[in-house]
Design an enzyme around this catalytic site. Structure first.
Site, mmCIF file in Angstrom:
data_model
loop_
_atom_site.group_PDB
_atom_site.id
_atom_site.type_symbol
_atom_site.label_atom_id
_atom_site.label_comp_id
_atom_site.label_asym_id
_atom_site.label_seq_id
_atom_site.Cartn_x
_atom_site.Cartn_y
_atom_site.Cartn_z
ATOM 1 N N GLU A 154 0.886 -1.179 0.000
ATOM 2 C CA GLU A 154 0.000 0.000 0.000
ATOM 3 C C GLU A 154 0.911 1.213 0.000
ATOM 4 O O GLU A 154 1.549 1.516 1.016
ATOM 5 C CB GLU A 154 -0.888 0.001 1.260
ATOM 6 C CG GLU A 154 -1.761 -1.229 1.423
ATOM 7 C CD GLU A 154 -2.898 -1.285 0.419
ATOM 8 O OE1 GLU A 154 -3.172 -0.265 -0.233
ATOM 9 O OE2 GLU A 154 -3.495 -2.359 0.286
ATOM 10 N N CYS B 221 -2.641 8.817 2.730
ATOM 11 C CA CYS B 221 -2.316 8.342 1.383
ATOM 12 C C CYS B 221 -3.391 8.754 0.385
ATOM 13 O O CYS B 221 -3.108 9.018 -0.771
ATOM 14 C CB CYS B 221 -2.142 6.827 1.405
ATOM 15 S SG CYS B 221 -3.463 5.976 2.268
HETATM 16 P P1 NAD Z 1 8.544 4.882 4.408
HETATM 17 O O1 NAD Z 1 8.482 4.094 3.166
HETATM 18 O O2 NAD Z 1 9.690 5.775 4.614
HETATM 19 O O3 NAD Z 1 8.512 3.915 5.695
HETATM 20 C C1 NAD Z 1 7.454 3.007 5.923
HETATM 21 C C2 NAD Z 1 7.935 1.902 6.840
HETATM 22 O O4 NAD Z 1 8.916 1.113 6.158
HETATM 23 C C3 NAD Z 1 8.613 2.397 8.112
HETATM 24 O O5 NAD Z 1 8.227 1.569 9.180
HETATM 25 C C4 NAD Z 1 10.095 2.214 7.796
HETATM 26 O O6 NAD Z 1 10.903 2.051 8.938
HETATM 27 C C5 NAD Z 1 10.054 0.946 6.993
HETATM 28 N N1 NAD Z 1 11.212 0.723 6.114
HETATM 29 C C6 NAD Z 1 12.111 1.615 5.646
HETATM 30 N N2 NAD Z 1 13.015 0.992 4.850
HETATM 31 C C7 NAD Z 1 12.665 -0.309 4.790
HETATM 32 C C8 NAD Z 1 13.175 -1.451 4.118
HETATM 33 N N3 NAD Z 1 14.242 -1.379 3.319
HETATM 34 N N4 NAD Z 1 12.548 -2.629 4.277
HETATM 35 C C9 NAD Z 1 11.444 -2.719 5.057
HETATM 36 N N5 NAD Z 1 10.916 -1.687 5.728
HETATM 37 C C10 NAD Z 1 11.516 -0.489 5.599
HETATM 38 O O7 NAD Z 1 7.157 5.674 4.485
HETATM 39 P P2 NAD Z 1 6.743 6.796 5.553
HETATM 40 O O8 NAD Z 1 7.472 8.041 5.190
HETATM 41 O O9 NAD Z 1 6.815 6.244 6.914
HETATM 42 O O10 NAD Z 1 5.171 6.972 5.222
HETATM 43 C C11 NAD Z 1 4.661 7.837 4.275
HETATM 44 C C12 NAD Z 1 4.301 7.096 3.009
HETATM 45 O O11 NAD Z 1 3.349 6.074 3.301
HETATM 46 C C13 NAD Z 1 3.617 7.984 1.988
HETATM 47 O O12 NAD Z 1 4.178 7.744 0.718
HETATM 48 C C14 NAD Z 1 2.162 7.528 2.013
HETATM 49 O O13 NAD Z 1 1.465 7.742 0.820
HETATM 50 C C15 NAD Z 1 2.320 6.080 2.321
HETATM 51 N N6 NAD Z 1 1.087 5.527 2.872
HETATM 52 C C16 NAD Z 1 0.325 4.705 2.074
HETATM 53 C C17 NAD Z 1 -0.887 4.210 2.555
HETATM 54 C C18 NAD Z 1 -1.753 3.314 1.700
HETATM 55 O O14 NAD Z 1 -2.628 2.660 2.235
HETATM 56 N N7 NAD Z 1 -1.546 3.263 0.404
HETATM 57 C C19 NAD Z 1 -1.308 4.527 3.839
HETATM 58 C C20 NAD Z 1 -0.516 5.373 4.622
HETATM 59 C C21 NAD Z 1 0.683 5.869 4.122
#
Ligand code: NAD
Length: 515
Positions: free
Chosen positions: A246, A280
């Site tokens: 997502e 999102c």
């Molecule tokens: P991010 O991708 O930076 O981090 C998300 C999670 O992934 C965090 O827990 C982070 O620690 C972890 N992570 C980072 N590197 C990783 C790796 N290599 N392997 C596994 N996990 C890893 O995102 P963010 O800045 O925390 O959140 C914002 C983003 O989330 C926005 O782009 C938003 O659109 C998206 N989002 C999407 C939805 C949806 O349902 N589509 C919902 C909420 C947020």
């Protein structure tokens, strides 16, 4: 609130690296959590795998009892949980207070329906060759599901995925965002306090901890940015484990000339500014048909100007909170600055405000499709508005993006709205509303294009996704124990059997065509 040092997440020894969790408004440290390394993650997943078998054996009803106890614990602790959530996000109270009831709604829905959604399915024979058997499709859980979440909804995001995964019979390793891990740790505390089986573990840490989770679990449910989602997909492909992704969005709103403009302006403002735009599904760009453009922009600006911003506490006094951290505020500021440098105008807002990570709710006009505020996900309180000649231009521009999460269409003509919805390349369309699909648990919630793979929720699909389908065949009765295709063929039998089968298939075909 005093800083929380989280000890529940395993044993906190003096050697372990700790991460500070900060309040975005004033930078105060409100908690510290361990930055778990690969060994702790691997050990935790091994323990989860060991506990999962008994959890699966409980069946959906038995598991539903535990989820019901968790729901009661959440409700009993609602006010304190909302305090914790606000301390790490600075959400207005009204927004923070939505998260506990939201998870409870998910628990109620899936606990009530899990027995039916996970029931074995009797399958009819497809033709004469499978007639001699009783056929079943059985839903068996992935042993350990890794749930990795972002910072924008610290309780609701984990809840959306861990509830159906647990009810499906999986054990769950939850890796919350390092920006807002305290609320997720509270979930683990609740799970332990109700005395539930040890099938939920919260593993705090930064990206490397998430990567370690991806390296060990049997299914990955990831919510976060498209950039990280691609890394997760690559790692999952290497291990040949499935993942649900997502990811980010750049959701358009289309305001048609026949819309109720008062309603559209209020709805677009809410859709763009709820959670300071860090959703999102946020409205991230607005296309307005030329005849009503000036009127709509005036109303939208008036709504946005009327909003109150600040740190709320328990007061229900403000409408728009802060951004999650400085990096996020920098992105928002860059998008606005670049737009203005390229000729856009700010009608209200447009700059950081106060201490910490607040950014004024902003309306931008005279923007075009080359600008970063229209092309990249902003994830902040900005609403860029673009004038379009007609519906066709609106649809063309709405689809001109790598993302495909959701869209909204604002019109008094519902049939027209539905027609336009079917031309939009997105996973969800709300007509005369924004974000609404997120609250409808019976609808799938998933992004197209670079916004994701698969979907969460969506009735039975939302829980079955955490299971593997198992096919079981059994004889219909003792007289059919010996299958006609079995080796060794006795003399002459191969010819008889193949003729018989050919005749049966031909008869079956004739019968079907006659119908
Ligand atoms: P991010 O991708 O930076 O981090 C998300 C999670 O992934 C965090 O827990 C982070 O620690 C972890 N992570 C980072 N590197 C990783 C790796 N290599 N392997 C596994 N996990 C890893 O995102 P963010 O800045 O925390 O959140 C914002 C983003 O989330 C926005 O782009 C938003 O659109 C998206 N989002 C999407 C939805 C949806 O349902 N589509 C919902 C909420 C947020």
């Amino acid at each position: 609130m005093a800083a929380i040092v989280v000890q529940e997440v395993g044993v906190l020894d003096s050697e372990r690296e700790l991460l500070d969790v900060r309040n975005p408004a004033d930078g105060r440290v409100v908690g510290r959590v361990p930055n778990e390394g690969p060994k702790v993650v691997a050990d935790a997943v091994t323990a989860l795998r060991a506990a999962q078998t008994a959890w699966e054996a409980l069946g959906p009803k038995g598991r539903g009892v535990w989820l019901g106890k968790l729901r009661d614990w959440l409700l009993d602790n609602e006010s304190r949980l909302t305090d914790v959530l606000q301390s790490e996000t600075v959400k207005p109270r009204a927004e923070a207070a939505l998260e506990v009831p939201f998870i409870c709604d998910v628990i109620n829905y899936y606990a009530r329906n899990a027995p039916a959604f996970l029931a074995d399915e009797k399958v009819r024979a497809s033709g004469p060759m499978s007639l001699p058997k009783r056929l079943r499709t059985v839903y068996r859980p992935y042993p350990v599901v890794g749930v990795i979440t972002p910072w924008n909804f610290p309780l609701a995001m984990p809840g959306l995925d861990i509830v159906p995964a647990l009810l499906a019979g999986a054990a769950v390793a939850l890796k919350p965002s390092e920006v807002t891990p305290l609320s997720a740790v509270e979930l683990a505390t609740g799970w332990a306090e109700i005395g539930a089986p040890p099938v939920l573990r919260v593993l705090t840490g930064a990206g490397a901890t998430g990567a370690a989770v991806v390296d060990t679990v049997d299914y990955i449910q990831f919510t976060g940015s498209t950039r990280t989602g691609r890394q997760v997909a690559r790692a999952a492909a290497d291990r040949l484990v499935p993942c649900g992704l997502e990811l980010g969005g750049k959701d358009p709103a289309i305001v048609l000339a026949d819309a109720d403009l008062e309603h559209a302006a209020a709805g677009v403002a809410w859709g763009g500014l709820f959670n300071a735009g860090q959703v999102c599904f946020s409205v991230e760009r607005v296309y307005v048909e030329a005849p009503v453009y000036d009127q709509f922009v005036a109303r939208l600006t008036a709504v946005v100007e009327s909003l109150r911003q600040g740190a709320d506490g328990r007061g229900y006094r403000v409408d728009v909170g802060a951004l999650a951290n400085q990096a996020q505020r920098d992105i928002v500021e860059r998008h606005v600055t670049e737009a203005v440098q390229a000729g856009a105008r700010v009608l209200t807002g447009g700059k950081p405000t106060g201490a910490g990570t607040f950014f004024e709710p902003t309306v931008l006009v005279d923007v075009d499709h080359s600008m970063s505020c229209v092309r990249e996900e902003t994830f902040g309180p900005t609403i860029p508005v673009i004038k379009v000649a007609d519906e066709d231009e609106a649809v063309r521009l709405a689809n001109d993006t790598e993302y495909g999460l959701s869209a909204s269409v604002w019109t008094r003509d519902r049939a027209r709205g539905e027609r336009i919805a079917r031309r939009l390349d997105v996973g969800a369309v709300n007509i005369n509303d924004a974000l609404f699909n997120l609250f409808a648990l019976t609808l799938p919630h998933g992004g197209w294009k670079s916004s994701g793979i698969g979907a969460r929720l969506g009735g039975a699909r939302g829980i079955r996704k955490y299971t593997r389908m198992q096919a079981i065949t059994a004889p219909r009765g003792p007289e059919l124990q010996e299958q006609i295709l079995w080796y060794p063929y006795r003399p002459g039998r191969g010819r008889v059997v193949s003729r018989m089968l050919r005749a049966m298939v031909a008869r079956d075909l004739r019968r079907r065509f006659r119908r």
